[in-house]
Structure formats: C-alpha cells, structure tokens
Scaffold this motif. Structure first.
Motif, mmCIF file in Angstrom:
data_model
loop_
_atom_site.group_PDB
_atom_site.id
_atom_site.type_symbol
_atom_site.label_atom_id
_atom_site.label_comp_id
_atom_site.label_asym_id
_atom_site.label_seq_id
_atom_site.Cartn_x
_atom_site.Cartn_y
_atom_site.Cartn_z
ATOM 1 N N GLU A 293 0.870 10.583 39.220
ATOM 2 C CA GLU A 293 0.717 9.209 38.738
ATOM 3 C C GLU A 293 1.921 8.363 39.136
ATOM 4 O O GLU A 293 1.775 7.212 39.550
ATOM 5 N N ARG A 294 3.129 8.931 39.036
ATOM 6 C CA ARG A 294 4.323 8.189 39.443
ATOM 7 C C ARG A 294 4.299 7.893 40.941
ATOM 8 O O ARG A 294 4.705 6.811 41.386
ATOM 9 N N VAL A 297 1.893 4.983 41.571
ATOM 10 C CA VAL A 297 2.489 3.696 41.214
ATOM 11 C C VAL A 297 3.515 3.272 42.253
ATOM 12 O O VAL A 297 3.551 2.116 42.700
#
Length: 619
Positions: A293-294, A297
């Motif tokens: 997820e990081r 982003v």
C-alpha cells in the motif's frame, strides 16, 4: 773481450808463489744465462701480477657497477622490498617500502632491528584485523613457502604482501600497492551485481540475497515476502517524452522504492519497468500488504521529468516464504504469477499468490500454444452481427466478430483468447487477418453496407496501422467509407497522443471511427472533443440494466443526449428485449445491436441471405 781471471798465493813453507788463471768467457756465459732466466722469470711474474691486478680491478669495478645497478633497480621498483638477515637485522630495503608503510628512517634503515619495526607497526594499528577504521587483513594464503596476504592500511591503501622465509634464516618481503586494482575489481563486481541504470540490485544479486534471506528465515522460523511490481502507463511516457524521460522515470522510481525499504531488504530491477522488493523478517502477511500500500501511494505521486509532471501507478504481486515456495525460483515465479493476476484485475491492484493462480497460468500457456497453431491451421472464422435502425428496424451495417473453434476445446470465447493474443503479440497477425477477411466479405455484398472491425490497442501501438488499412482496402477493393474501425477507451488512456495521430491518419483515408463500450472506462468528454469519432457505442451492461436500474437509465439517457449534441451517431449494444428497444426509441437512439433483432451469422450464410434478399426485391 772476455779476458782472464788470475789468482796468486805464496806457499807458507816454501819460497814458491803459485799463480792460477781462469778464462772469463765460461763464467760470463753462465752469468748471462742465469741473468736471462732471472729477467725472464721476473718479467713473467711481473706481467702475471699486472694481469691479475687488472682483472681484480676490473672485477671490483664490475662488482661496484653491479651493486650500483642493483641499488638503482631496487630503488626504482614499484614494489616495496625488505630483506632481513638471519640475525633479524634489516640488510636491505628500498625507499618504496618506507613510503608505502610511512616508516621512520631510524627504524627502517639497514642494520635496524626488524622485530622492533614490527612492534612499532603493531602499536600503530597496522595489524588490527577488526577493520573498524584501521588496517585489517583482507585475505591470507600460503603456497610454495611463500605467504600471500592482503592488508588494508589505516589510510585505505590496499597492500599485497609476499613473505619468503629463507632456509638459512631471515626473510625477503615485497609490498605492492593494489588499491587501484582492488577498486577496479570492486567496481567490476558492483557492475556485475547491479543494474546499470538505477544502481539497484540486478537479478544475480537478487537471487543471492534472497537465498541468504530464506536461509536466515528458515533458521529463525520466520517468513519473508517477495513483492513483484511493474509500472502501468510506462510505455506512453517513453513514446511521448522520449527514452531519456523513461530512463529518468525508472531512476526516480528506484529511489522511491529504495526509500521505502529497510536496510535488511533488497530492491532489484529485473526487467524494463519491473522491480522486485524482498521484505525480510516478516511478522505477518499484513506487513507485506501494508508495504504494498505504501508503494502504491508513493508511485502514484507525480514525477517531475524535465518539467513534465507525469502520473503513473503500479500493480503488485506478493509471494510469501515458506508458504508459497521453498526455492528462489519458486518464490520469484509465484510472485510474478500474482502480479499477472493483479494486472488482470485492473490497474493499481495488489494480489497475494494463490495455488489456483498457477493452474490458471498453466492453462493460459496451453491456450497460447493452441492459439499460435490455430492461425496456421485455419481454425478462425468471421461472423457478422447486424446493426439496425432503432425506429425502422432496417439493417444499417454489420459488425465483424472473430470466432475460434478448436477441435479439442470446441468454441472458445473471444473474451478468453483475445487477451492472450494481445499479451503474446499474436493479435498483430490475427488482427491483420481479421481486417482482410472482413473487407473481402463486405466487398462481395450486393448492398454497400458498412462493416465494423474491432481494433486492439496493440495494433495502434506496434503496427503501422494506417498503412495496413490502406493496403487492405486496395487489395480487397472495399471503399474506405464502408469500413468502420472500433476502438475502446483503454487505448485513449494508455497513449492518447499516439492514438490521436493514428486516428487522424485513418480519417484521412476516409474510414469511419467508433468509440466502443462507452461508459465502462474513464469516460471523458475531452475524448469526444479531441478525437475524430463518428459514432458512440453504449456498452451492453447499461442497456441490459435499464429495465430495473434507474441509474442505468439516467446514464443511457445522458450518453444519448451528449452524443446528439456532438453530432455523433449513437448505437446501443446488447438489446435483448422489446422494453429495452422501446426505451431507446423514446430517447432517440440511432442504432441498436443485440440478440433481439439479429444474432451473429457466419460469412457464407450472410452472403447467401443478402443475395436472396436482393433477388426477392428484384422479383
């Protein structure tokens, strides 16, 4: 004149004098003989002494000259040299030895105690093997009585040392500065294990570190994750801004990924825009999902490429050790399989590996093999589905649809084999064949109906499409205004500038352009304003929901109004009921297509039907 020698003597008891005489010649002859011998021997001895003296002087000069040559040779060696006699005294050393080790002259002069010099070096930290800012031994070996060692001095100089112990006692040591060679070797090693563009680990180093991480995780009973990702929309950046911008995008991506990784993790570039991140010491699978997820982003943030703000995203596949594999090959393969599934699910998706994925991937490989053989064996055919005027229900045109019937698989859905053909590149020859067949059949129709042919984004990106279309039209004799080419919104998203240039070239040929499946992608009014479309086709998912879903009815109504305001012809796909047709008629839809009014039929059957219809009209 020789003369005589006479001697007189008076007798003591008698008055007699005795005289004795001797001729001198014999005496002189003997003397001369003796004198000649003495002179000859003396001369010979003198000459011999002179010769010996000359030879000794010359030998001494040679020895002195040799010693001078040896001294110069030793002094001019690029290596440091030291000789220690059996008493432990330095008998010879050159200035290079003193300079390499920064030695004081009094401790290293000939005659100095070598043991005292060694103690001085040890006190200065020359033999510290910790490597913590001091000298340390990099390697050591012994062969044939010669000890080889490599030592890193406190100033960073790398020395190669060779020590030979002499049989009578003492030693000879040489010291070579190998700093540049060592640095070159390290650079070669770095280049062999790192990507030249991004300086990330390459596949070789990735496999080495992954092997080590797996061994550590197995010993500790832990787990690790392999995240495989590639960049979506990378190719349009290369095509529109150039390869230099594409390279810069890869470098910036590498820096972002490296910033997200821990010191124990490994980030590698293993392909054009494909990266792998090995996440070590994993406590739970959720840690890998959080890292993914990081990454999502971070990658979605705009990139500055020489003043151009570029936004991309990524898809990620994850495999876990030991659950998803116990070898490097298995983990990387399964992570790549999960990435393939993530890309199938759409952009910006993360997928964990599942055993079923491997089965689907194996099936996909078999399908690709059959697909490649199908074109050569003539297993493909073209069917045509009619499009009708919404009000009169008269046929207005036909859409060419590709069909594949395999002897073992039976009829294979285009939804199954078209994506595979696009991924493996077979869509290019298959698309060309489809275009030729559709135009050939349409040119034989007794009535000049328009024929619509679907195009893949791959045909826009990899082929000289306008030239191919022009060539097919010339070969088949079909007028350009009877050919309609359908594209999807995905093409416009991936490479809008390239697609626009190609569409303008196609319009210049006289063919018609339709935007297919409108509403299912990132629909934008800017597409309709910028691109030279002649028709919109509303996706069947909206049409089949208008009877029960007010939202779908509102969307269809809005698309119809928008199309008419832009002077575009609007076709509704998937019409299967009279209620759907009635709704479209009330909202002024131009054309309808679906099973209600006509199913796809093979080319031969359609040609017979059209000829029969014309014959009946003439009768």
């Amino acid at each position: 004149m020789a003369g005589r020698l006479i001697s007189f003597r008076r007798l003591r008891n008698y008055p007699i004098t005795v005289a004795v005489g001797m001729d001198m010649a014999p005496l002189h002859a003997a003397y001369r003989t003796l004198r000649f011998s003495a002179v000859a021997i003396g001369s010979g001895v003198s000459l011999l002494v002179l010769a010996v003296g000359f030879l000794l002087i010359r030998h001494k000069r040679r020895v002195l000259a040799s010693r001078e040559v040896l001294r110069h040779a030793v002094e001019n060696l690029d290596q440091g040299l030291v000789m220690v006699d059996r008493n432990g005294r330095i008998s010879l050393r050159n200035s290079r030895y003193v300079a390499l080790l920064d030695l004081p002259p009094d401790l290293s002069a000939p005659g100095a105690d070598y043991a005292q010099l060694v103690r001085w070096l040890a006190a200065r930290g020359e033999f510290d093997q910790s490597g913590a800012g001091k000298s340390h031994l990099a390697s050591s070996a012994e062969e044939g009585g010669v000890r080889f060692a490599e030592r890193i001095r406190p100033n960073g100089t790398a020395l190669e040392i060779r020590m030979r112990m002499l049989s009578g006692g003492g030693l000879i040591g040489t010291y070579t500065d190998v700093t540049d060679r060592r640095r070159a070797q390290e650079e070669i090693h770095h280049l062999a294990h790192h990507d030249g563009l991004t300086d990330l680990a390459n596949r070789t180093l990735l496999e080495e570190r992954l092997t080590q991480a797996m061994a550590a995780a197995e010993r500790s009973g832990g787990q690790l994750a392999v995240l495989c990702l590639d960049l979506n929309r990378f190719k349009p950046v290369n095509d529109t801004l150039g390869h230099a911008a594409g390279d810069e995008l890869l470098r910036q991506t590498a820096r972002r990924l490296h910033g997200l990784a821990r010191a124990s993790d490994t980030v590698a570039r293993v392909g054009g825009d494909e990266f792998v991140l090995v996440q070590t010491t994993l406590s739970q699978p959720g840690d890998a999902a959080a890292l993914a997820e990081r990454i999502m982003v971070e990658i979605s943030l705009p990139f500055d490429l020489n003043g151009h703000a570029v936004t991309i995203d990524t898809s990620i596949g994850i495999a876990l050790f030991p659950h998803d594999g116990h070898t490097v090959e298995a983990l990387l393969k399964n992570a790549d399989t999960a990435l393939y599934r993530a890309k199938e699910a759409g952009r910006g998706v993360t997928c964990f590996f599942e055993a079923e994925m491997e089965e689907r991937l194996l099936e996909r490989g078999l399908l690709e093999q059959d697909l490649r053989a199908a074109l050569a064996k003539g297993e493909f055919s073209v069917s045509f589905q009619p499009l009708h005027n919404c009000g009169t229900r008269d046929v207005t045109s036909f859409e060419a649809l590709l069909r594949w019937e395999n002897p073992e698989r039976g009829k294979v859905s285009p939804a199954d084999f078209i994506p595979v053909a696009e991924e493996c590149g077979l869509i290019l020859p298959l698309g060309r064949w489809m275009l030729e067949q559709a135009c050939t059949v349409a040119a034989s129709w007794p009535h000049p109906y328009t024929v619509a042919v679907n195009l893949s984004p791959v045909q826009f990106q990899r082929g000289n499409l306008p030239a191919q279309v022009a060539e097919v039209l010339a070969q088949t004799g079909l007028p350009a205004n009877q050919l309609e080419l359908e594209v999807t919104e995905g093409l416009l998203i991936e490479d809008s500038e390239g697609a626009l240039a190609t569409m303008r070239a196609l319009k210049a040929l006289g063919v018609r352009l339709a935007l297919d499946d409108f509403g299912t992608g990132y629909s934008s009014l800017s597409y309709l304003r910028r691109f030279p479309f002649d028709k919109l086709k509303i996706d069947k998912s909206f049409i089949q929901a208008i009877e029960l879903d007010a939202g779908a009815r509102a969307i269809v109504d809005a698309i119809l109004a928008m199309g008419h305001s832009l002077n575009l012809r609007v076709t509704a796909e998937g019409v299967e009921t009279e209620e759907q047709l009635a709704f479209l008629l009330r909202h002024d839809c131009d054309e309808v297509q679906g099973f209600l009014l006509g199913r796809p039929v093979p080319a031969e059957q359609l040609c017979r039907s059209l000829r029969k219809k014309v014959g009946a009209a003439m009768a």
